[in-house]
Design a protein around this motif. Structure first.
Motif, short mmCIF file in Angstrom:
data_model
loop_
_atom_site.label_atom_id
_atom_site.label_comp_id
_atom_site.label_asym_id
_atom_site.label_seq_id
_atom_site.Cartn_x
_atom_site.Cartn_y
_atom_site.Cartn_z
N GLU A 1052 0.84 -1.20 0.00
CA GLU A 1052 0.00 0.00 0.00
C GLU A 1052 0.87 1.25 0.00
OE1 GLU A 1052 -3.65 1.97 2.59
OE2 GLU A 1052 -2.96 -0.07 3.02
N LEU A 1053 0.54 2.16 -0.89
CA LEU A 1053 1.37 3.35 -1.08
C LEU A 1053 0.51 4.59 -0.92
CD1 LEU A 1053 4.29 4.11 -1.94
CD2 LEU A 1053 3.46 4.23 -4.28
N ASP A 1054 0.98 5.52 -0.09
CA ASP A 1054 0.28 6.78 0.11
C ASP A 1054 0.90 7.82 -0.81
OD1 ASP A 1054 -1.28 8.83 1.00
OD2 ASP A 1054 -0.79 8.61 3.12
N LEU A 1055 0.23 8.06 -1.93
CA LEU A 1055 0.81 8.90 -2.99
C LEU A 1055 -0.27 9.79 -3.57
CD1 LEU A 1055 3.22 9.27 -5.20
CD2 LEU A 1055 1.90 7.59 -6.51
N PHE A 1056 0.09 11.02 -3.89
CA PHE A 1056 -0.84 11.89 -4.61
C PHE A 1056 -0.05 12.81 -5.54
CE2 PHE A 1056 0.11 14.38 -0.76
CZ PHE A 1056 0.36 15.64 -1.26
N ALA A 1057 -0.76 13.32 -6.53
CA ALA A 1057 -0.17 14.27 -7.48
C ALA A 1057 -0.62 15.67 -7.12
CB ALA A 1057 -0.59 13.93 -8.90
N PHE A 1058 0.30 16.61 -7.22
CA PHE A 1058 -0.02 18.00 -6.89
C PHE A 1058 0.56 18.95 -7.94
CE2 PHE A 1058 1.54 22.03 -5.15
CZ PHE A 1058 0.35 22.59 -4.75
N SER A 1059 -0.25 19.91 -8.33
CA SER A 1059 0.20 21.05 -9.12
C SER A 1059 -0.63 22.24 -8.67
CB SER A 1059 0.02 20.78 -10.61
OG SER A 1059 0.67 21.78 -11.38
N PRO A 1060 -0.10 23.43 -8.71
CA PRO A 1060 -0.84 24.57 -8.16
C PRO A 1060 -2.21 24.78 -8.78
CG PRO A 1060 1.45 25.17 -8.57
CD PRO A 1060 1.27 23.79 -9.13
N PHE A 1061 -2.42 24.35 -10.02
CA PHE A 1061 -3.71 24.63 -10.65
C PHE A 1061 -4.75 23.53 -10.41
CE2 PHE A 1061 -1.75 21.99 -13.90
CZ PHE A 1061 -2.83 21.26 -14.41
N TYR A 1062 -4.33 22.37 -9.88
CA TYR A 1062 -5.26 21.25 -9.75
C TYR A 1062 -6.50 21.61 -8.94
CZ TYR A 1062 -1.82 17.90 -11.58
OH TYR A 1062 -0.94 17.22 -12.38
N ILE A 1063 -6.29 22.37 -7.90
CA ILE A 1063 -7.39 22.65 -6.97
C ILE A 1063 -8.55 23.35 -7.66
CG2 ILE A 1063 -6.53 24.90 -6.22
CD1 ILE A 1063 -7.93 22.17 -3.94
N PHE A 1064 -8.27 24.08 -8.73
CA PHE A 1064 -9.32 24.82 -9.43
C PHE A 1064 -10.01 23.98 -10.50
CE2 PHE A 1064 -6.17 28.03 -8.08
CZ PHE A 1064 -6.96 28.70 -7.17
N PHE A 1065 -9.49 22.80 -10.75
CA PHE A 1065 -10.08 21.96 -11.80
C PHE A 1065 -10.65 20.66 -11.23
CE2 PHE A 1065 -7.51 24.92 -14.07
CZ PHE A 1065 -8.19 25.15 -15.24
N VAL A 1066 -10.71 20.57 -9.92
CA VAL A 1066 -11.30 19.40 -9.28
C VAL A 1066 -12.75 19.24 -9.72
CG1 VAL A 1066 -12.06 18.51 -7.06
CG2 VAL A 1066 -9.75 19.44 -7.30
N GLN A 1067 -13.45 20.36 -9.81
CA GLN A 1067 -14.89 20.32 -10.10
C GLN A 1067 -15.21 19.63 -11.42
OE1 GLN A 1067 -16.43 24.29 -11.59
NE2 GLN A 1067 -14.57 24.98 -10.56
N TYR A 1068 -14.26 19.66 -12.37
CA TYR A 1068 -14.57 19.16 -13.70
C TYR A 1068 -14.51 17.63 -13.80
CZ TYR A 1068 -14.16 24.05 -14.71
OH TYR A 1068 -14.34 25.41 -14.69
N ARG A 1069 -14.00 16.99 -12.78
CA ARG A 1069 -14.04 15.52 -12.77
C ARG A 1069 -15.47 15.02 -12.69
NH1 ARG A 1069 -11.15 12.04 -8.84
NH2 ARG A 1069 -11.46 10.53 -10.50
N THR A 1070 -16.31 15.73 -11.98
CA THR A 1070 -17.66 15.23 -11.72
C THR A 1070 -18.75 16.18 -12.19
OG1 THR A 1070 -17.58 16.23 -9.49
CG2 THR A 1070 -16.86 13.93 -9.71
N ILE A 1071 -18.36 17.31 -12.78
CA ILE A 1071 -19.38 18.33 -13.04
C ILE A 1071 -20.42 17.87 -14.06
CG2 ILE A 1071 -18.19 19.57 -14.90
CD1 ILE A 1071 -19.13 22.17 -13.38
N VAL A 1072 -20.02 17.05 -15.03
CA VAL A 1072 -20.98 16.58 -16.03
C VAL A 1072 -21.99 15.64 -15.38
CG1 VAL A 1072 -21.28 15.29 -18.16
CG2 VAL A 1072 -19.37 16.88 -17.94
N SER A 1073 -21.48 14.64 -14.66
CA SER A 1073 -22.39 13.71 -13.98
C SER A 1073 -23.21 14.42 -12.92
CB SER A 1073 -21.60 12.56 -13.37
OG SER A 1073 -20.66 13.04 -12.42
N LEU A 1074 -22.58 15.37 -12.22
CA LEU A 1074 -23.30 16.14 -11.20
C LEU A 1074 -24.42 16.94 -11.83
CD1 LEU A 1074 -23.56 17.19 -8.29
CD2 LEU A 1074 -21.86 18.94 -8.86
#
Length: 1250
Positions: A1052-1074
């Motif tokens: 098990e690996l605790d890993l995540f990706a980060f870039s300064p702009f990611y936080i503003f594009f989180v919504q688009y992962r689910t916005i269509v289904s939402l």
């Protein structure tokens, strides 16, 4: 100091001879120098290859391996071998991670230097004289090389990574060569003062005719050679195979159309073909009936049998409708009647009470509103974008917080993009270069608005804690123009961009040309980029204020230098710029919104009175309701203020969107009810003038109240549904709106009724509007003819519009047109784009618009991406192997290996460069072959590290005599406490003289304590992102890569990706289904509430269907009018659903109650000329009566009020208001009104119940 790569110096040791015999040399020994500060050059000696001494053989075997042939003698002396060893060690830090490349590199230069057959493939073409000895020395030579041999050499090294620069070793050892000829040319070009070859070496890949020479050839080890196998990061052939995936930018298409659109088109073509076939069938049936009728009239056949059939048919129909009702159907009918009667009675009693006791209602309502409004003083505003659009439970937000807590807050970035005013020409010229060198010095000290000096040195990011990191081409030369001259400046800049490690800035981090120039061909670049990195400490208010002061001073300075160079365009942004420009936009928006409100106030106040006064005659001012209109508007604003106060009590923060949109929204919704109530009272007063005012008002509310209640309830539920969205901006907006809708409806059903009672008494007593103490005439005749604005619409609808619309032939044509419109909109839905372009949120004249345009046009590098590993104990060998990528025993699907393969996916992936792995560089730093890296003091007791600049005589490589020995199997690599001992030394090592030192490239990449590594990251970057879709796809790719790594990880690996702009594009992962989920649930709620309160499932289904069609057609407009789907448009779509119900529910309910409230003779009175027979006539008559009853109010009250307010928004300077409010709401009002006044009556006349 600069770290120079003296790779071509190996050629100094090459044998240069015209001898054509095997076992002969071209040179032997050194004969002197060509330049004072140059190295020793080989002698031109045509001698047989001497037999080497044992000392020379021992050194040869140490450097070139025990398999090097010596039978025909050697063409190198002991001194030459010593120099060769020194030079090869200098390249070891770059290529030692790939054993095959290292082996080939050593073999290639050992053969040139020492092979006894040297004279067979080397030809001296020019000689010179040493300045110190006067002897003949080599000036230029040619080496005949087998192209296959050279290509194998290049191929073994071309993919070797150098993590310290986050790039390729080939960038450093081959000048970024793309093929073997460029590689060897870089090695052979004469560069004596830059650490390169002191004489010219020309590699020839073909032999001239009749030559004694042969092509130099041999065996090169491939990078996946079993004995010298390179790691995945350096050799694609050694890499694991990742599962294939389709690019997120790839869409399913058929004949160039999205698959969904193609399916819709096919289905609609089939549907219209079926409709056409049905009409052909109807035409034939009518023709047959007409022929039979002629036969009956002519006596050819008798009609008795047909009459019997008809009688049986009608008898059967009557029996089924009257006798065949089930118990459930009877219960439903009774339940419907009970609900409708309860609503009518409830509103009748409530209105009667409010009309009889206006003082009590007014005082209590005002008191309650004032009590609610006291919460406004506790109101808090949320302006931080992250807190607006990202849920507090969103993993991306937690990742951001973790990153900043472990590695520090992300920089405050100040950036300039300088381009030529003539965009088609290169920006660099000697004048521009000189000018910018001079101007960049000013950045160290600027003057703020108060005249105080603000120092960049107090704010800047310092990788080595010494000098500021400025990403500019001037830093290739330490910011000093003295290193350049007018004649060679272009060549010097180009040389540095080809090999950045040869031109290290003072902060010791190589500057990639993609960071600095808009084009890979730097001299052809249309723009260059300058980036200042400022440390960010938001918790330190004093520091932040100082940084803001510098940024404002920087803005002022840039505006000043723009005037100096009109031939240049300087686009710029500072960290504080966006907030400042958004505030300017907001201030402009507020003015437009206020004007819009005033326009709606004026229209509503005048229209409620029924006429605009044509003169100042007092009699004309009696029938106006300007006073009532203003009171109605005040009620709406009171509802908004009360909702704000209540939400503030519950600590629900407000936003600028709430402040600007909700009053407009509630006004648009609330005015509708006012129009409907006043209109209904007018009708009741005309029909029942003998009743008291209280009874007439109560009767009016019994009729119109239920539909107002249904509309308000559905709108409340829509906003309540929206409150389940996790985005704080949407959720808070929904809470404020739901509260305002509820309070507004409550006040309109109580307080407004009391005001209406008072105003009606004023009117009937003949007192002036707004000046009620002035009596103009003692009594007003309620039946007196008046020309009212909305009633004119009612008259037009009754006399002209309704008969035309509901004519059977017209209905079919119009219905077909709406069906085609629906199909077109459905086909357009896949064309709706996602995202919110930053430029739309800014004023049209903002300097940031030009900056963002330049970013998309010129910026040649994408945002950084960090793959953060948490809580992995890297002191354990298993964790090291799961992380690393440059050693043969690293896990096949280690983090570094997977990232390497992702980079190699090419256009499918958005990763632009190899990931920098600090662990690989740390282990490479300990390589004993790199005797300038990890070193112990020779005579120290215990293991004491040498200073980086200590003399080689005082130090010994750390792993020189280690057991087991250092190798790519990782057996000797440290673990446990020993790992941390070496790590703490490495992380403090500079990049010179050992380029693998960790301080400059990795000091901010690792969070650690005395005993363990807490967290760290691997760094790479995205490709240049030039659109919202690019940003969304980049974020989705990063998440996919993380999942890929976790899936293949052995533990098990605790890993995540980060870039300064990611936080503003989180919504688009689910916005269509939402969006679809919200709209689907909204449709179900509308259907359920309508079914319950309207009482008939069929009418509720028609209403819901019309609302659904409205939303689909709004989606079509979004695609055509460039309205992207994002959080702002999602809020507007929720509003659209509520307002669509507002447009349709009144006509739907009027259809159901018009039969009870109107005599049947009156229903059919205006319907006698309609075509058609039987059941269809009754439905059409009911639809016509309903349209005539409330259609005028829908058009004059609901539609016109909103249109007037929305048209004002067209004059806003803010693009976001113009796109997401003016365009979207105009589309809503136009589409919803057309569907309510055209499609809905048609559907009711076709499918509605009797």
């Amino acid at each position: 100091m600069r770290w120079s790569l003296l790779l071509p110096v190996f050629s100094l040791l090459s044998v240069v001879s015209s001898s054509d015999s095997k076992g002969t040399c071209a040179i032997y020994g050194n004969c002197g120098k060509k330049l004072v500060f140059g190295g020793l050059l080989p002698c031109v000696e045509r001698i047989a290859a001497p037999k080497p001494s044992q000392e020379t053989v021992d050194l040869l075997y140490k450097v070139c391996g025990a398999d090097f042939p010596i039978e025909s003698g050697l063409c190198c002396s002991f001194d030459q071998l010593t120099t060769l060893e020194l030079n090869l060690k200098r390249v070891d830090p770059l290529i030692s991670s790939c054993p095959a490349c290292r082996k080939n590199f050593y073999d290639f230069f050992c053969k040139f230097t020492c092979s006894g057959a040297q004279g067979t493939f080397v030809n001296v073409t020019r000689t010179g004289t040493a300045i110190d000895t006067g002897k003949e020395i080599v000036a230029e030579l040619s080496i005949f090389t087998d192209p296959k041999y050279a290509e194998q050499f290049y191929d073994s090294c071309k993919n070797v990574k150098f993590s310290a620069t986050n790039g390729y070793a080939m960038d450093l050892i081959g000048g970024g060569a793309k093929n073997y000829s460029q590689f060897l040319k870089f090695l052979g070009d004469e560069k004596p003062l830059l650490g390169g070859s002191p004489f010219q070496i020309n590699y020839k890949y073909e032999l001239p005719p009749k030559t004694p020479f042969v092509l130099n050839s041999g065996s090169m080890k491939p990078c996946d050679d079993p004995e010298f196998k390179c790691a995945c990061s350096d050799c694609p052939l050694s890499c694991p195979t990742l599962p294939e995936f389709r690019s997120y930018q790839d869409r399913c298409t058929v004949a160039g159309l999205p698959c969904f659109s193609f399916v819709v088109i096919v289905l609609w073509l089939l549907l219209f073909a079926a409709i056409g076939g049905y009409h052909v069938y109807l035409a034939r049936t009518k023709r047959a009936q007409f022929q039979r009728l002629n036969q009956i009239l002519s006596g050819e056949i008798h009609n008795s049998e047909n009459e019997t059939d008809d009688q049986a048919h009608f008898s059967s129909r009557d029996s089924s409708t009257v006798v065949g009702l089930s118990a459930m159907q009877v219960w439903i009918i009774r339940a419907r009647e009970w609900i409708m009667d309860s609503l009518k009675n409830g509103f009748y009693k409530l209105a009667y009470f409010c009309a009889e006791h206006p003082a009590v209602v007014i005082i209590s309502s005002v008191a309650i509103c004032l009590l609610c409004c006291t919460g406004i003083k506790q109101l808090e505003w949320e302006t931080q974008p992250v807190n607006l659009w990202v849920s507090e439970n969103e993993p991306a937000l937690k990742n951001l917080q973790y990153f900043e807590s472990e590695f520090g807050e992300w920089f405050r970035i100040e950036q300039l993009i300088i381009s030529n005013a003539n965009a088609s020409s290169p920006v660099l010229s000697w004048d521009t270069v000189q000018w910018w060198f001079e101007k960049e010095l000013d950045l160290q000290e600027l003057t703020n608005e108060k005249g105080e000096k603000v120092l960049f040195d107090k704010l800047c990011f310092k990788p080595l804690d010494e000098t500021c990191a400025i990403q500019s081409f001037t830093q290739y030369f330490q910011g000093n123009i003295a290193y350049l001259n007018k004649d060679t400046w272009a060549q010097e800049i180009q040389a540095c961009t080809r090999s950045p490690v040869n031109c290290l800035p003072s902060f010791q981090q190589p500057l990639k040309p993609s960071l600095l120039f808009s084009d890979d061909k730097v001299l052809d670049s249309e723009a260059f980029v300058v980036t200042l990195l400022i440390n960010n400490h938001l918790d330190d208010e004093k520091y932040t204020n100082y940084a803001v002061s510098y940024e404002k001073a920087l803005q002022k300075w840039i505006k000043k230098i723009q005037d100096e160079k009109p031939n240049l365009n300087i686009s710029y942004s500072t960290e504080v710029s966006l907030e400042e420009e958004l505030n300017k936009s907001t201030n402009t928006d507020i003015k437009i919104v206020v004007v819009s409100y005033i326009a709606m106030f004026i229209y509503a106040s005048l229209a409620l009175g029924g006429r605009i006064p044509s003169s100042f005659d007092k009699k004309h001012l009696v029938r106006t309701r300007f006073q009532l209109g203003l009171l109605g508007i005040m009620i709406i604003l009171a509802a908004v203020a009360s909702s704000v106060g209540i939400c503030a009590y519950f600590q629900i923060k407000s936003t600028l969107i709430i402040a600007e949109v909700i009053p407009f929204l509630i006004l648009a919704v609330g005015v509708d009810n006012i129009f409907l109530i006043v209109h209904e009272l007018h009708v009741i007063s005309e029909n029942n003038p003998q009743q008291s005012i209280s009874e007439r008002i109560a009767l009016s509310m019994a009729r119109i109240g239920p539909s107002c209640f249904i509309s308000a309830l559905i709108q409340f539920l829509m906003f309540f549904l929206a409150s389940t969205v996790q985005m704080p901006a949407v959720r808070n907006f929904a809470f404020y709106s739901a509260g305002a809708v509820f309070i507004n409806f409550s006040l309109q059903m109580t307080l407004f009724i009391s005001f209406l009672t008072i105003d009606q008494k004023r009117l009937e007593e003949g007192r002036m509007d707004c000046l009620p103490w002035i009596t103009v005439q003692k009594q007003i005749l309620l039946l007196e003819s008046t020309q009212a604005i909305e009633y004119d619409f009612s008259l037009f609808i009754e006399k002209k519009y309704s008969p035309w619309l509901l004519k059977p032939s017209n209905k079919r044509k119009i219905f077909t047109a709406f069906l085609a419109w629906l199909g077109i909109s459905l086909a357009l839905l896949p064309s709706i784009q996602l995202g919110l372009d930053q430029r739309l949120a800014l004023p049209a004249d903002s300097y940031l618009v030009d900056y963002f345009n330049s970013v998309y046009q010129y910026l040649n590098v994408g945002p950084p991406i960090f793959f953060v590993v948490k809580d992995s104990d890297l002191t354990l060998r298993s964790a090291q192997q799961e992380f690393c990528g440059k050693f043969s025993t690293c896990e096949e699907f280690s983090i570094a290996n997977v990232l390497e393969q992702e980079y190699k996916r090419g256009t499918v992936s958005t990763i632009a460069e190899p990931a920098s792995s600090w662990l690989d560089d740390f282990f490479a730093w300990m390589n004993p072959d790199l005797d300038q890296c990890c070193r112990f003091e020779k005579n120290a007791i215990g293991d004491r590290f040498c200073s980086p600049y200590a003399s080689p005589r005082q130090c010994v490589p750390c792993y020189a005599d280690h057991e087991p020995p250092y190798n790519i199997l990782m057996e000797a690599f440290p673990t446990g406490s020993e790992f941390m001992k070496f790590f703490r030394q490495w992380i403090e090592e500079p990049s010179d003289p050992c380029p693998l030192g960790g301080k400059a490239p990795y000091s901010s990449s690792i969070s650690y304590n005395e005993t363990a590594i807490k967290s760290s990251y691997l760094r790479t970057s995205h490709k240049p992102l030039r659109s919202q879709e690019d940003f969304i796809v980049a974020y989705e790719n990063a998440l996919r890569i993380v999942d890929e790594i976790k899936e293949h990880s052995p533990q098990e690996l605790d890993l995540f990706a980060f870039s300064p702009f990611y936080i503003f594009f989180v919504q688009y992962r689910t916005i269509v289904s939402l969006t679809f989920t919200l709209l689907a649930i909204a449709g179900l709620l509308i259907w359920a509430v309508s079914t319950l309160l309207l009482g008939l499932m069929r009418v509720a289904s028609i209403l819901t269907a019309v609302v659904a069609v409205i939303m689909v057609n709004i989606g079509g407009i979004m695609a055509l009018w460039d309205i992207s789907l994002n959080a702002v448009s999602l809020v507007n779509l929720v509003i659209c659903v509520g307002l669509a119900v507002e447009f349709t529910v009144h006509i739907s309910r009027a259809y159901l109650v018009v039969n009870d409230e109107t005599d049947e003779d009156q229903i059919y009175e205006g319907f006698l000329g309609y075509e058609g027979q039987g059941e269809q006539d009754k439905k059409t008559a009911l639809a016509s009566a309903a349209l005539c009853k409330v259609g005028g109010s829908v058009l004059g009250g609901i539609t016109m009020t909103k249109l007037i307010g929305i048209f004002i928004l067209a004059f806003t300077q803010s693009r976001i208001f113009e796109v997401y409010y003016f365009r979207m709401w105009l589309s809503l009002v136009a589409i919803a009104s057309v569907h309510a006044l055209v499609l809905l009556p048609i559907l009711l006349s076709m499918f509605g119940p009797e």
